[in-house]
Design a protein around this motif. Structure first.
Motif, PDB file in Angstrom:
ATOM      1  N   MET A   1       0.813  -1.076  -0.069  1.00 22.83           N
ATOM      2  CA  MET A   1       0.048  -0.032  -0.078  1.00 22.83           C
ATOM      3  C   MET A   1       1.009   1.299  -0.227  1.00 22.83           C
ATOM      4  SD  MET A   1      -3.139   0.815   0.248  1.00 22.83           S
ATOM      5  CE  MET A   1      -4.327   1.884   0.451  1.00 22.83           C
ATOM      6  N   ARG A   2       1.875   1.261   0.550  1.00 21.90           N
ATOM      7  CA  ARG A   2       2.899   2.292   0.710  1.00 21.90           C
ATOM      8  C   ARG A   2       3.613   2.545  -0.823  1.00 21.90           C
ATOM      9  NH1 ARG A   2       5.949   2.445   6.196  1.00 21.90           N
ATOM     10  NH2 ARG A   2       4.149   3.027   7.672  1.00 21.90           N
ATOM     11  N   THR A   3       3.859   1.582  -1.342  1.00 23.56           N
ATOM     12  CA  THR A   3       4.454   1.872  -2.624  1.00 23.56           C
ATOM     13  C   THR A   3       3.765   2.726  -3.622  1.00 23.56           C
ATOM     14  OG1 THR A   3       5.755  -0.262  -2.222  1.00 23.56           O
ATOM     15  CG2 THR A   3       5.836   0.618  -4.419  1.00 23.56           C
ATOM     16  N   PRO A   4       2.465   2.193  -4.067  1.00 29.17           N
ATOM     17  CA  PRO A   4       1.739   3.210  -4.934  1.00 29.17           C
ATOM     18  C   PRO A   4       1.693   4.939  -4.454  1.00 29.17           C
ATOM     19  CG  PRO A   4       0.462   1.283  -4.464  1.00 29.17           C
ATOM     20  CD  PRO A   4       1.602   1.215  -3.475  1.00 29.17           C
ATOM     21  N   LEU A   5       1.506   4.839  -2.969  1.00 30.82           N
ATOM     22  CA  LEU A   5       1.468   6.212  -2.453  1.00 30.82           C
ATOM     23  C   LEU A   5       2.654   6.909  -2.898  1.00 30.82           C
ATOM     24  CD1 LEU A   5      -0.224   8.447  -0.779  1.00 30.82           C
ATOM     25  CD2 LEU A   5       0.676   7.529   1.230  1.00 30.82           C
ATOM     26  N   ARG A   6       3.723   6.386  -2.370  1.00 30.17           N
ATOM     27  CA  ARG A   6       5.056   6.945  -2.765  1.00 30.17           C
ATOM     28  C   ARG A   6       5.319   7.299  -4.104  1.00 30.17           C
ATOM     29  NH1 ARG A   6       9.221   3.553   1.386  1.00 30.17           N
ATOM     30  NH2 ARG A   6       8.214   4.513   3.157  1.00 30.17           N
ATOM     31  N   SER A   7       4.926   6.505  -4.979  1.00 34.98           N
ATOM     32  CA  SER A   7       4.932   6.830  -6.705  1.00 34.98           C
ATOM     33  C   SER A   7       4.307   7.839  -6.769  1.00 34.98           C
ATOM     34  CB  SER A   7       4.863   5.534  -7.385  1.00 34.98           C
ATOM     35  OG  SER A   7       3.480   4.815  -7.064  1.00 34.98           O
ATOM     36  N   LEU A   8       3.023   8.021  -6.379  1.00 37.30           N
ATOM     37  CA  LEU A   8       2.016   9.019  -6.720  1.00 37.30           C
ATOM     38  C   LEU A   8       2.705  10.346  -6.309  1.00 37.30           C
ATOM     39  CD1 LEU A   8      -0.583   9.765  -7.808  1.00 37.30           C
ATOM     40  CD2 LEU A   8      -1.416   9.498  -5.519  1.00 37.30           C
ATOM     41  N   ILE A   9       3.396  10.415  -4.985  1.00 35.34           N
ATOM     42  CA  ILE A   9       3.876  11.608  -4.625  1.00 35.34           C
ATOM     43  C   ILE A   9       5.257  12.161  -5.347  1.00 35.34           C
ATOM     44  CG2 ILE A   9       5.320  12.533  -2.579  1.00 35.34           C
ATOM     45  CD1 ILE A   9       3.400  11.187  -0.719  1.00 35.34           C
ATOM     46  N   ALA A  10       5.970  11.057  -5.865  1.00 37.72           N
ATOM     47  CA  ALA A  10       7.096  11.320  -6.537  1.00 37.72           C
ATOM     48  C   ALA A  10       6.635  11.800  -7.945  1.00 37.72           C
ATOM     49  CB  ALA A  10       8.104  10.055  -6.785  1.00 37.72           C
ATOM     50  N   ALA A  11       5.678  11.197  -8.465  1.00 33.34           N
ATOM     51  CA  ALA A  11       4.993  11.783 -10.042  1.00 33.34           C
ATOM     52  C   ALA A  11       4.487  12.950  -9.913  1.00 33.34           C
ATOM     53  CB  ALA A  11       3.962  10.892 -10.360  1.00 33.34           C
ATOM     54  N   ALA A  12       3.923  13.381  -8.641  1.00 30.79           N
ATOM     55  CA  ALA A  12       3.323  14.686  -8.577  1.00 30.79           C
ATOM     56  C   ALA A  12       4.389  15.968  -8.101  1.00 30.79           C
ATOM     57  CB  ALA A  12       2.445  14.855  -7.368  1.00 30.79           C
ATOM     58  N   ALA A  13       5.798  15.383  -7.504  1.00 31.11           N
ATOM     59  CA  ALA A  13       6.437  16.195  -7.387  1.00 31.11           C
ATOM     60  C   ALA A  13       7.411  16.632  -8.579  1.00 31.11           C
ATOM     61  CB  ALA A  13       7.633  15.595  -6.207  1.00 31.11           C
ATOM     62  N   VAL A  14       7.508  15.856  -9.445  1.00 28.88           N
ATOM     63  CA  VAL A  14       8.492  16.221 -10.667  1.00 28.88           C
ATOM     64  C   VAL A  14       7.839  17.401 -11.497  1.00 28.88           C
ATOM     65  CG1 VAL A  14       8.958  15.511 -13.020  1.00 28.88           C
ATOM     66  CG2 VAL A  14       9.098  13.825 -11.031  1.00 28.88           C
ATOM     67  N   PRO A  15       6.576  17.616 -11.747  1.00 31.29           N
ATOM     68  CA  PRO A  15       6.153  18.743 -12.462  1.00 31.29           C
ATOM     69  C   PRO A  15       6.126  19.876 -11.591  1.00 31.29           C
ATOM     70  CG  PRO A  15       4.308  16.875 -12.818  1.00 31.29           C
ATOM     71  CD  PRO A  15       5.487  16.521 -11.701  1.00 31.29           C
ATOM     72  N   LEU A  16       5.917  19.609 -10.285  1.00 31.13           N
ATOM     73  CA  LEU A  16       6.023  20.939  -9.426  1.00 31.13           C
ATOM     74  C   LEU A  16       7.330  21.420  -9.268  1.00 31.13           C
ATOM     75  CD1 LEU A  16       4.575  22.559  -7.206  1.00 31.13           C
ATOM     76  CD2 LEU A  16       5.261  20.822  -5.584  1.00 31.13           C
ATOM     77  N   THR A  17       8.356  20.415  -9.164  1.00 27.52           N
ATOM     78  CA  THR A  17       9.877  20.986  -9.344  1.00 27.52           C
ATOM     79  C   THR A  17      10.369  21.685 -10.519  1.00 27.52           C
ATOM     80  OG1 THR A  17      10.232  19.210  -7.654  1.00 27.52           O
ATOM     81  CG2 THR A  17      12.023  20.111  -9.106  1.00 27.52           C
ATOM     82  N   LEU A  18       9.843  21.145 -11.527  1.00 23.95           N
ATOM     83  CA  LEU A  18      10.107  21.748 -12.828  1.00 23.95           C
ATOM     84  C   LEU A  18       9.369  23.064 -12.932  1.00 23.95           C
ATOM     85  CD1 LEU A  18       9.699  18.966 -15.313  1.00 23.95           C
ATOM     86  CD2 LEU A  18      11.673  19.996 -14.811  1.00 23.95           C
ATOM     87  N   ALA A  19       8.150  23.268 -12.438  1.00 20.20           N
ATOM     88  CA  ALA A  19       7.422  24.732 -12.470  1.00 20.20           C
ATOM     89  C   ALA A  19       8.422  25.663 -11.713  1.00 20.20           C
ATOM     90  CB  ALA A  19       6.181  24.571 -12.057  1.00 20.20           C
ATOM     91  N   ALA A  20       8.775  25.121 -10.392  1.00 23.22           N
ATOM     92  CA  ALA A  20       9.792  26.074  -9.350  1.00 23.22           C
ATOM     93  C   ALA A  20      10.816  26.403 -10.161  1.00 23.22           C
ATOM     94  CB  ALA A  20       9.656  25.216  -8.098  1.00 23.22           C
ATOM     95  N   ALA A  21      11.641  25.529 -10.843  1.00 23.85           N
ATOM     96  CA  ALA A  21      12.741  25.853 -11.298  1.00 23.85           C
ATOM     97  C   ALA A  21      12.643  26.947 -12.518  1.00 23.85           C
ATOM     98  CB  ALA A  21      13.555  24.597 -11.960  1.00 23.85           C
ATOM     99  N   ALA A  22      11.730  26.746 -13.181  1.00 18.77           N
ATOM    100  CA  ALA A  22      11.363  27.722 -14.360  1.00 18.77           C
ATOM    101  C   ALA A  22      11.020  29.230 -13.828  1.00 18.77           C
ATOM    102  CB  ALA A  22      10.117  27.203 -15.280  1.00 18.77           C
ATOM    103  N   THR A  23      10.555  29.214 -12.564  1.00 16.04           N
ATOM    104  CA  THR A  23      10.017  30.438 -12.210  1.00 16.04           C
ATOM    105  C   THR A  23      11.395  31.106 -11.553  1.00 16.04           C
ATOM    106  OG1 THR A  23       7.824  29.562 -11.440  1.00 16.04           O
ATOM    107  CG2 THR A  23       8.791  31.568 -10.302  1.00 16.04           C
ATOM    108  N   VAL A  24      12.202  30.190 -10.886  1.00 18.09           N
ATOM    109  CA  VAL A  24      13.322  30.919 -10.109  1.00 18.09           C
ATOM    110  C   VAL A  24      14.318  31.366 -11.459  1.00 18.09           C
ATOM    111  CG1 VAL A  24      15.659  30.220  -9.253  1.00 18.09           C
ATOM    112  CG2 VAL A  24      13.237  29.471  -8.177  1.00 18.09           C
TER     113      VAL A  24
END
Length: 95
Positions: A1-24
């Motif tokens: 049960m933890r593995t899908p949640l962790r992969s979901l969090i990682a998948a959501a973190a990538v676009p957020l990180t890219l958007a933050a990097a583009a803004t900076v």
């Protein structure tokens, strides 16, 4: 049960990180270029610079006019990361 949640969090973190990097990068007046051979982060002239007014420099007068770079971008460092070597043209020797 933890593995899908962790992969979901990682998948959501990538676009957020890219958007933050583009803004900076945009706020710091940086330009990002990436291809399979290199990643380059270069500086851009500041639009609100009182000396060059965002043009990056000015022309000096005289018989041979030259562009004098403004310090708002010319004195800042650039970053280049080589990823893959650029292949040599096939009809030329490698050295």
């Amino acid at each position: 049960m933890r593995t899908p949640l962790r992969s979901l969090i990682a998948a959501a973190a990538v676009p957020l990180t890219l958007a933050a990097a583009a803004t900076v990068l945009k706020a710091g007046h940086w330009r990002l270029y990436a291809d399979r051979h290199r990643i380059e982060i270069t500086v851009q002239p500041r639009p609100g610079c009182p000396r060059c007014h965002g043009k990056g420099g000015w022309w000096t007068g005289g018989a041979f006019p030259e562009m004098e770079a403004c310090g708002c971008w010319s004195e800042r460092r650039e970053l280049r990361i080589r990823l893959l070597p650029v292949p040599a043209p096939p009809d030329e020797p490698p050295f």
